[in-house]
Design a protein around this motif. Sequence first.
Motif, PDB file in Angstrom:
ATOM      1  N   GLU A  73       0.842  -1.192   0.000  1.00  0.00           N
ATOM      2  CA  GLU A  73       0.000   0.000   0.000  1.00  0.00           C
ATOM      3  C   GLU A  73       0.879   1.244   0.000  1.00  0.00           C
ATOM      4  OE1 GLU A  73      -3.550   2.161   2.656  1.00  0.00           O
ATOM      5  OE2 GLU A  73      -2.770   0.190   3.227  1.00  0.00           O
ATOM      6  N   ALA A  74       0.507   2.220  -0.855  1.00  0.00           N
ATOM      7  CA  ALA A  74       1.245   3.471  -0.964  1.00  0.00           C
ATOM      8  C   ALA A  74       0.607   4.554  -0.099  1.00  0.00           C
ATOM      9  CB  ALA A  74       1.284   3.930  -2.416  1.00  0.00           C
ATOM     10  N   PHE A  75       1.447   5.472   0.389  1.00  0.00           N
ATOM     11  CA  PHE A  75       1.010   6.588   1.224  1.00  0.00           C
ATOM     12  C   PHE A  75       1.647   7.880   0.722  1.00  0.00           C
ATOM     13  CE2 PHE A  75       0.789   2.789   3.765  1.00  0.00           C
ATOM     14  CZ  PHE A  75      -0.374   2.922   4.506  1.00  0.00           C
ATOM     15  N   ALA A  76       0.896   8.961   0.798  1.00  0.00           N
ATOM     16  CA  ALA A  76       1.448  10.269   0.451  1.00  0.00           C
ATOM     17  C   ALA A  76       2.499  10.660   1.479  1.00  0.00           C
ATOM     18  CB  ALA A  76       0.342  11.318   0.408  1.00  0.00           C
ATOM     19  N   PHE A  77       3.407  11.534   1.099  1.00  0.00           N
ATOM     20  CA  PHE A  77       4.467  11.933   2.015  1.00  0.00           C
ATOM     21  C   PHE A  77       3.926  12.641   3.255  1.00  0.00           C
ATOM     22  CE2 PHE A  77       8.264  11.990  -1.139  1.00  0.00           C
ATOM     23  CZ  PHE A  77       8.458  10.643  -0.910  1.00  0.00           C
ATOM     24  N   GLU A  78       2.687  13.121   3.195  1.00  0.00           N
ATOM     25  CA  GLU A  78       2.091  13.706   4.397  1.00  0.00           C
ATOM     26  C   GLU A  78       1.941  12.671   5.513  1.00  0.00           C
ATOM     27  OE1 GLU A  78       1.013  14.127   1.358  1.00  0.00           O
ATOM     28  OE2 GLU A  78       1.012  16.297   0.978  1.00  0.00           O
ATOM     29  N   ASP A  79       1.945  11.386   5.133  1.00  0.00           N
ATOM     30  CA  ASP A  79       1.804  10.300   6.114  1.00  0.00           C
ATOM     31  C   ASP A  79       3.130   9.601   6.383  1.00  0.00           C
ATOM     32  OD1 ASP A  79      -1.002  10.637   6.408  1.00  0.00           O
ATOM     33  OD2 ASP A  79      -1.293   9.592   4.508  1.00  0.00           O
ATOM     34  N   VAL A  80       4.242  10.286   6.096  1.00  0.00           N
ATOM     35  CA  VAL A  80       5.579   9.719   6.259  1.00  0.00           C
ATOM     36  C   VAL A  80       6.399  10.620   7.164  1.00  0.00           C
ATOM     37  CG1 VAL A  80       7.731   9.129   5.077  1.00  0.00           C
ATOM     38  CG2 VAL A  80       5.532   8.576   4.000  1.00  0.00           C
ATOM     39  N   TRP A  81       7.044  10.008   8.183  1.00  0.00           N
ATOM     40  CA  TRP A  81       7.895  10.773   9.101  1.00  0.00           C
ATOM     41  C   TRP A  81       9.177   9.987   9.360  1.00  0.00           C
ATOM     42  CZ3 TRP A  81       2.688   9.930   9.999  1.00  0.00           C
ATOM     43  CH2 TRP A  81       1.863  11.055   9.874  1.00  0.00           C
ATOM     44  N   PRO A  82      10.275  10.335   8.674  1.00  0.00           N
ATOM     45  CA  PRO A  82      11.557   9.683   8.957  1.00  0.00           C
ATOM     46  C   PRO A  82      12.360  10.512   9.967  1.00  0.00           C
ATOM     47  CG  PRO A  82      11.634  10.808   6.829  1.00  0.00           C
ATOM     48  CD  PRO A  82      10.309  11.147   7.458  1.00  0.00           C
ATOM     49  N   ASP A  83      12.730   9.920  11.075  1.00  0.00           N
ATOM     50  CA  ASP A  83      13.448  10.630  12.125  1.00  0.00           C
ATOM     51  C   ASP A  83      14.740   9.909  12.494  1.00  0.00           C
ATOM     52  OD1 ASP A  83      11.565  12.728  12.526  1.00  0.00           O
ATOM     53  OD2 ASP A  83      10.285  11.321  13.631  1.00  0.00           O
ATOM     54  N   SER A  84      15.680  10.686  13.043  1.00  0.00           N
ATOM     55  CA  SER A  84      16.955  10.151  13.510  1.00  0.00           C
ATOM     56  C   SER A  84      17.147  10.515  14.975  1.00  0.00           C
ATOM     57  CB  SER A  84      18.115  10.723  12.683  1.00  0.00           C
ATOM     58  OG  SER A  84      17.953  10.445  11.310  1.00  0.00           O
ATOM     59  N   ASP A  85      18.104   9.799  15.603  1.00  0.00           N
ATOM     60  CA  ASP A  85      18.554  10.115  16.974  1.00  0.00           C
ATOM     61  C   ASP A  85      17.411  10.202  17.981  1.00  0.00           C
ATOM     62  OD1 ASP A  85      20.457  10.589  18.905  1.00  0.00           O
ATOM     63  OD2 ASP A  85      20.460  12.767  18.587  1.00  0.00           O
ATOM     64  N   PRO A  86      16.701   9.122  18.253  1.00  0.00           N
ATOM     65  CA  PRO A  86      16.902   7.783  17.694  1.00  0.00           C
ATOM     66  C   PRO A  86      16.147   7.591  16.392  1.00  0.00           C
ATOM     67  CG  PRO A  86      15.214   7.677  19.360  1.00  0.00           C
ATOM     68  CD  PRO A  86      15.702   9.108  19.348  1.00  0.00           C
ATOM     69  N   PHE A  87      16.576   6.569  15.621  1.00  0.00           N
ATOM     70  CA  PHE A  87      15.912   6.276  14.365  1.00  0.00           C
ATOM     71  C   PHE A  87      14.478   5.823  14.597  1.00  0.00           C
ATOM     72  CE2 PHE A  87      14.603   2.754  11.555  1.00  0.00           C
ATOM     73  CZ  PHE A  87      14.376   3.489  10.405  1.00  0.00           C
ATOM     74  N   GLU A  88      13.560   6.403  13.826  1.00  0.00           N
ATOM     75  CA  GLU A  88      12.161   5.966  13.818  1.00  0.00           C
ATOM     76  C   GLU A  88      11.551   6.397  12.495  1.00  0.00           C
ATOM     77  OE1 GLU A  88       9.468   5.998  17.367  1.00  0.00           O
ATOM     78  OE2 GLU A  88       8.415   7.515  16.160  1.00  0.00           O
ATOM     79  N   LEU A  89      11.023   5.442  11.762  1.00  0.00           N
ATOM     80  CA  LEU A  89      10.391   5.702  10.477  1.00  0.00           C
ATOM     81  C   LEU A  89       8.918   5.349  10.570  1.00  0.00           C
ATOM     82  CD1 LEU A  89      10.427   6.331   7.408  1.00  0.00           C
ATOM     83  CD2 LEU A  89      11.033   3.919   7.050  1.00  0.00           C
ATOM     84  N   THR A  90       8.055   6.318  10.272  1.00  0.00           N
ATOM     85  CA  THR A  90       6.613   6.101  10.273  1.00  0.00           C
ATOM     86  C   THR A  90       6.089   6.243   8.855  1.00  0.00           C
ATOM     87  OG1 THR A  90       6.390   6.980  12.509  1.00  0.00           O
ATOM     88  CG2 THR A  90       4.399   6.886  11.177  1.00  0.00           C
ATOM     89  N   ILE A  91       5.385   5.225   8.379  1.00  0.00           N
ATOM     90  CA  ILE A  91       4.686   5.275   7.093  1.00  0.00           C
ATOM     91  C   ILE A  91       3.273   4.792   7.363  1.00  0.00           C
ATOM     92  CG2 ILE A  91       4.567   4.431   4.737  1.00  0.00           C
ATOM     93  CD1 ILE A  91       7.555   4.011   4.769  1.00  0.00           C
TER      94      ILE A  91
END
Length: 329
Positions: A73-91
């Motif tokens: 399933e695809a999601f628009a970038f509005e539903d994407v949050w890539p974070d560092s320190d600590p790493f956490e990726l939300t899709i």
Amino acid sequence: MNPDPNDPVMEWPLAVGDPGREVWYSLVSPRDASVAFWYRYTLLSTESGRQEGRLWAALTDRETPENSTFVSEAFAFEDVWPDSDPFELTIGDGVLTSSSATGSVGDVAWDLEYDPDTYAFTPLRSQRLTDVLSKTIGTGKHWSRNQSVFMSGEITVGDRTIELEDAPGHQGHTLSTDPPEEWTWVQCNDFAEDETAVLEALRLDDNLSLCFRIDGEVYPLNRVKHVVPWSPSANRTLHDEPGHWRFRGEGEGVELQATVEADTDHWQTVSYMAPDDALRYNAHCSLSDLTLTYSVDGGPATTITSDAARAEWVSTDPPIEGEYLPEWN
């Protein structure tokens, strides 16, 4: 503090039309290897303007192949949050860290956790050379961030629940603006004879990078002299076609030879979109047979086996016949 090899490298979201692809993938099987579960979190920006985050999930059932499934399933970038320190990726509602993974796509859901691996394998040991090649010819970068971990939690497919406890798993991170046209890969940390053994191999064109682990020791055959085919010390592919791969390597105190055989009943055939809008076709078998013969420090040869190796053959043309999903419009 060194960055986590899972930390996003590209500055997401990229500008529309800027090419880039960053992937976090993972695989796990219960100890009895009755099923294999493969899941991915991907970020994509193509030259034509496609931009998306995407969740992928595939369950392969050994005894009843018709119960195997694949969803994406695809999601628009509005539903994407890539974070560092600590790493956490939300899709969407999927969240990946370096010690856990959750997500749901269609009728497939997963909730897993694990102690992170302390060793991250890279196809080339020299990160300086990797940086140069990535910038000059777009070859990209890869880290097997969690090359060998043991996952606990559950996977659900419809009304079916699969409980996992200390299940052998793997998680990697890769990115590029121009991915290779083809590659062959295998990873296994579920050998019947020795639970400490881990093998990973990646072939790109004629370049072959290997890593073997046993009894807590790591033997990475990933220096330039091991990888480039013209070196006298190079790892060698002896035979490679979809479903069948033999290779060998020697150095760093280890000598090994491996044979990978994919069960034709357990293919997952999927397609990836590259940043130039072209496709890569992946024939993947997470329940492959692997026979590995090795010796350490000149000692006697030992043979170990697995029926739960994760192997894939990828090309710009379908490696085997079948339907390759998802459908890219």
